[in-house]
Write a protein that holds these residues in place. Sequence first.
Motif, short mmCIF file in Angstrom:
data_model
loop_
_atom_site.label_atom_id
_atom_site.label_comp_id
_atom_site.label_asym_id
_atom_site.label_seq_id
_atom_site.Cartn_x
_atom_site.Cartn_y
_atom_site.Cartn_z
N PHE A 4 0.83 -1.21 0.00
CA PHE A 4 0.00 0.00 0.00
C PHE A 4 0.87 1.26 0.00
CE2 PHE A 4 -2.68 -3.34 1.64
CZ PHE A 4 -3.87 -3.12 0.95
N GLY A 60 -12.53 3.92 -7.33
CA GLY A 60 -13.13 2.84 -6.54
C GLY A 60 -12.11 1.99 -5.80
N TRP A 61 -10.92 2.54 -5.57
CA TRP A 61 -9.85 1.80 -4.91
C TRP A 61 -10.28 1.31 -3.52
CZ3 TRP A 61 -5.48 -0.86 -4.96
CH2 TRP A 61 -4.65 -0.88 -3.86
N SER A 63 -13.17 0.20 -2.40
CA SER A 63 -13.88 -1.08 -2.46
C SER A 63 -12.90 -2.22 -2.66
CB SER A 63 -14.85 -1.11 -3.64
OG SER A 63 -15.82 -0.15 -3.49
N PHE A 64 -11.94 -1.95 -3.55
CA PHE A 64 -10.93 -2.97 -3.87
C PHE A 64 -10.12 -3.31 -2.61
CE2 PHE A 64 -7.00 -4.47 -6.00
CZ PHE A 64 -7.56 -5.37 -6.89
N ALA A 66 -11.02 -3.02 0.50
CA ALA A 66 -11.82 -3.72 1.51
C ALA A 66 -11.89 -5.22 1.22
CB ALA A 66 -13.22 -3.13 1.58
N SER A 67 -11.62 -5.63 -0.02
CA SER A 67 -11.70 -7.06 -0.34
C SER A 67 -10.31 -7.71 -0.33
CB SER A 67 -12.39 -7.25 -1.68
OG SER A 67 -11.71 -6.50 -2.65
N LEU A 68 -9.27 -6.96 0.02
CA LEU A 68 -7.92 -7.53 0.10
C LEU A 68 -7.64 -8.01 1.53
CD1 LEU A 68 -6.03 -4.79 -1.96
CD2 LEU A 68 -6.69 -7.05 -2.74
N PRO A 69 -6.72 -8.96 1.68
CA PRO A 69 -6.44 -9.46 3.04
C PRO A 69 -5.95 -8.34 3.96
CG PRO A 69 -5.07 -10.58 1.38
CD PRO A 69 -5.93 -9.63 0.64
N ASN A 70 -6.66 -8.14 5.06
CA ASN A 70 -6.33 -7.08 6.03
C ASN A 70 -6.25 -5.71 5.38
OD1 ASN A 70 -6.04 -7.36 8.77
ND2 ASN A 70 -4.25 -8.69 8.53
N ARG A 72 -8.17 -3.00 4.84
CA ARG A 72 -8.54 -1.70 5.43
C ARG A 72 -7.42 -1.19 6.35
NH1 ARG A 72 -14.60 -0.63 5.43
NH2 ARG A 72 -15.52 -2.39 4.33
N GLU A 206 -12.51 1.42 8.99
CA GLU A 206 -12.97 0.05 9.22
C GLU A 206 -14.49 -0.04 9.26
OE1 GLU A 206 -9.35 -2.47 11.15
OE2 GLU A 206 -10.60 -1.38 12.56
N ASN A 207 -15.12 1.04 9.65
CA ASN A 207 -16.59 1.01 9.74
C ASN A 207 -17.28 1.54 8.47
OD1 ASN A 207 -16.80 -0.11 12.31
ND2 ASN A 207 -16.31 1.86 13.22
N GLU A 209 -18.59 1.85 4.63
CA GLU A 209 -19.05 0.96 3.55
C GLU A 209 -18.76 1.63 2.22
OE1 GLU A 209 -23.17 0.02 4.28
OE2 GLU A 209 -22.56 -1.55 5.65
N PHE A 210 -18.39 0.82 1.24
CA PHE A 210 -18.06 1.40 -0.06
C PHE A 210 -18.97 0.87 -1.15
CE2 PHE A 210 -14.14 1.21 2.46
CZ PHE A 210 -13.86 2.56 2.53
N LEU B 49 -17.72 -10.11 0.50
CA LEU B 49 -16.33 -9.66 0.61
C LEU B 49 -16.09 -8.70 1.77
CD1 LEU B 49 -15.63 -9.11 -3.19
CD2 LEU B 49 -14.59 -10.84 -1.74
N ILE B 51 -17.18 -5.64 1.96
CA ILE B 51 -17.07 -4.24 1.52
C ILE B 51 -18.21 -3.44 2.15
CG2 ILE B 51 -17.11 -2.72 -0.51
CD1 ILE B 51 -15.94 -5.14 -2.09
N LYS B 53 -21.25 -3.87 5.35
CA LYS B 53 -21.51 -4.68 6.56
C LYS B 53 -22.90 -5.29 6.45
CE LYS B 53 -17.85 -2.61 8.41
NZ LYS B 53 -16.57 -3.26 8.52
N SER B 71 -8.88 -12.77 6.99
CA SER B 71 -7.65 -12.45 6.27
C SER B 71 -7.14 -13.66 5.48
CB SER B 71 -6.61 -11.96 7.26
OG SER B 71 -5.48 -11.57 6.60
N LYS B 74 -9.33 -14.26 2.47
CA LYS B 74 -9.13 -13.29 1.38
C LYS B 74 -7.83 -13.51 0.61
CE LYS B 74 -12.14 -9.56 2.88
NZ LYS B 74 -12.24 -8.27 3.57
N LEU B 81 -14.16 -6.30 -9.46
CA LEU B 81 -15.36 -5.57 -9.08
C LEU B 81 -15.73 -4.58 -10.17
CD1 LEU B 81 -14.29 -4.83 -5.40
CD2 LEU B 81 -16.00 -6.49 -6.12
N ASN B 83 -16.14 -1.18 -11.53
CA ASN B 83 -15.62 0.17 -11.23
C ASN B 83 -14.85 0.25 -9.92
OD1 ASN B 83 -16.70 1.37 -13.54
ND2 ASN B 83 -18.71 1.50 -12.55
N ALA B 84 -14.01 -0.69 -9.66
CA ALA B 84 -13.17 -0.62 -8.47
C ALA B 84 -11.84 -1.29 -8.76
CB ALA B 84 -13.86 -1.29 -7.28
N PHE B 85 -10.80 -0.47 -8.86
CA PHE B 85 -9.48 -1.03 -9.16
C PHE B 85 -8.42 -0.02 -8.73
CE2 PHE B 85 -6.37 -2.73 -12.49
CZ PHE B 85 -6.16 -3.91 -11.81
#
Lengths: 210, 284
Positions: A4, A60-61, A63-64, A66-70, A72, A206-207, A209-210, B49, B51, B53, B71, B74, B81, B83-85
Amino acid sequence: MLGFIKKDLLLVKANLKSLIIIFFAFIFLTINETFNLSFVLPIMGIMLFISTFSYDEYNGWNSFVASLPNGRKKAIQGKYIASIILTIILTLISVLIYYLQVSLNNKDIMMNELINIILSSILGIVIIVSFMYPIIIKFGSTNGRIWMFVMVFLIVGICGVLSNFVDLSFLINAFNKIEKYGYFLIPLVSVIMLYISYRVSLKLYENKEF
Amino acid sequence: MNAIKIKKLKKSYKDFLLDNVNINVPSGIIVGLIGENGAGKTTLIKSILGIVKSEYEVLKIFDKDYKINESEIKENIGIVLDNAFFPELLTPNDINSSMKNIYKSWDENLFNTYIRDFKLKNNKPIKNLSKGMRKKLEIITALSHHPKLLILDEPTSGLDPVVRSEVLDLFLKFVKDDEHTILLSTHITTDLEHVADQIIFIDNGKILLDKPKDDIIDNYGILKCDHKNFDLIDKNDIVTYKKNKYGCEVLIGDKNKIKKKYKDFVIDNITLEDLMILMIKGER
C-alpha cells in the motif's frame, strides 16, 4: 502494508511533474534569496500526497482495498507511513536547498535556522495530516476539504469573537514560554497527534461501507 | 468442500433489502449470478467480501467461518469488481510492484505471462488502456496470486466477442482444478450458457432461483399460444406468463410433462435471457 505504501508513493511519482516544477521554483527563489520558504516545499508535497485520496475515491480503490487481506488496516497504515516517508524526503530536500542557498551566497550555516526549517516542516505536515486524513476518510475527499475549511473558519471565528470578551494574550505568553522547549516538544507532540489521528482514521475506515 | 455457504444473509438500505439470502456453492464449479440492475447482485458480492456490513447466520468460505478467518480467506480469493481497481495513473508494472507485497502468494512470473498473452503493455498507465484492456488487466490481477475462488462482478462487460471468448476459456481452464470455483455476476447471459454450472437468479433482493444450469435448460420452456388457448392451461403449470396483442408466452417449469399434457401447443427451449425476462416481467 508495504504494498500500500508503494502504491501511494508510485501514485505521487506518477504525479511528480507538478512537484518538480514547484521544486525548481523553490530552489530558484530560495537561492536568489527572494524568499526563504524552504519549509513550504514539504507542505506542498504533502498536499500533493493528499490528492491520492481523490484518485482512490475516483477509481473505486477503497472497495478494492476492503476485499484484500487485512486491506482496510494496511491501507490506512500505508497512508500514514507513506506520508512520513515523503515528509522525510522533502525535509531533506529543503535542508539541501538551504545548504545550497548558504553556500552559493557565501554565508555560514546557522544551526538554529536549519533546525527551524526541519521543525516547521514537520509541525506543518503533522497538523495537516492529523486533521485532514480523518476528515477526508469520514466525508470523502471533496466534502472533506469543505469540512476542513468550515473547521478552520470556525476556529478562527470563535477565537475572533472570544478575543472581544477575553484577553487571549495569555495564550501567546504560554507559547512564548514553551518555545525554548520546542526542539523536544514538537517531535513529541507530532508523534502523539499522528498516533491519535491514525487510530481515528482506522476506526472510521474500518466502519465505512463502499 | 463448499466454496461458499451463506445462511440468512441480510443487508438493508433505506430503499432496498437483501432479504434472507441462502446460498450453497460447491467447489469446482462456475456459478452465474443473474438479475436486472439493482436486483442485489453487487450488494450480495460486496456483503460476501466485507465491503459492506451485513448480518448473517452463517457465512463460510472454504468451510471456514468468515469472521474468524477473514484475512486467510481473502488470501485465496481473486476479485474483479465493477468500477473498483487501482488508480488509473498507475501502470501494470506498478500494480505488480504493489501486489507482490499485498498477497503472500503473488506470482510475478504468472502476472507477466498473462500480460504478454493478453498483449498488454507493462508501462502503459491504466488511463490509456481501452475499456476491454482494463478489464483484462483486472482479470489478470485477480488470477495472479493463485486464488481458489474468483468473485467477479461483470467481468466480461465491455469486452468484444473475441476477448470475451478468451476470458471465458481462461475461466474454464481455472475451474478444471476441482478446488477452484468462480462466482460470476453478469448481464451477458449467453456467457453463462457457455460456462456456468449453476445459476442463481436474484430479483429485488431475493433469490428466485438457484439451480444447476442444465436443469434449467432441460426443464424450463416457453409455451406459446393465443389468448383463447391460454385459458385452457392449468394455472398450476404456469410459472409466469406475458400477454401481448399477438398471443401469450408462458414460462413453464417442467417442459417434458407439459409437452405430453398439451400436445397441440408450441413449446420452445428457453435461454437464460428469456428466463430472466419472463421471471421479472411476467405475471404470476
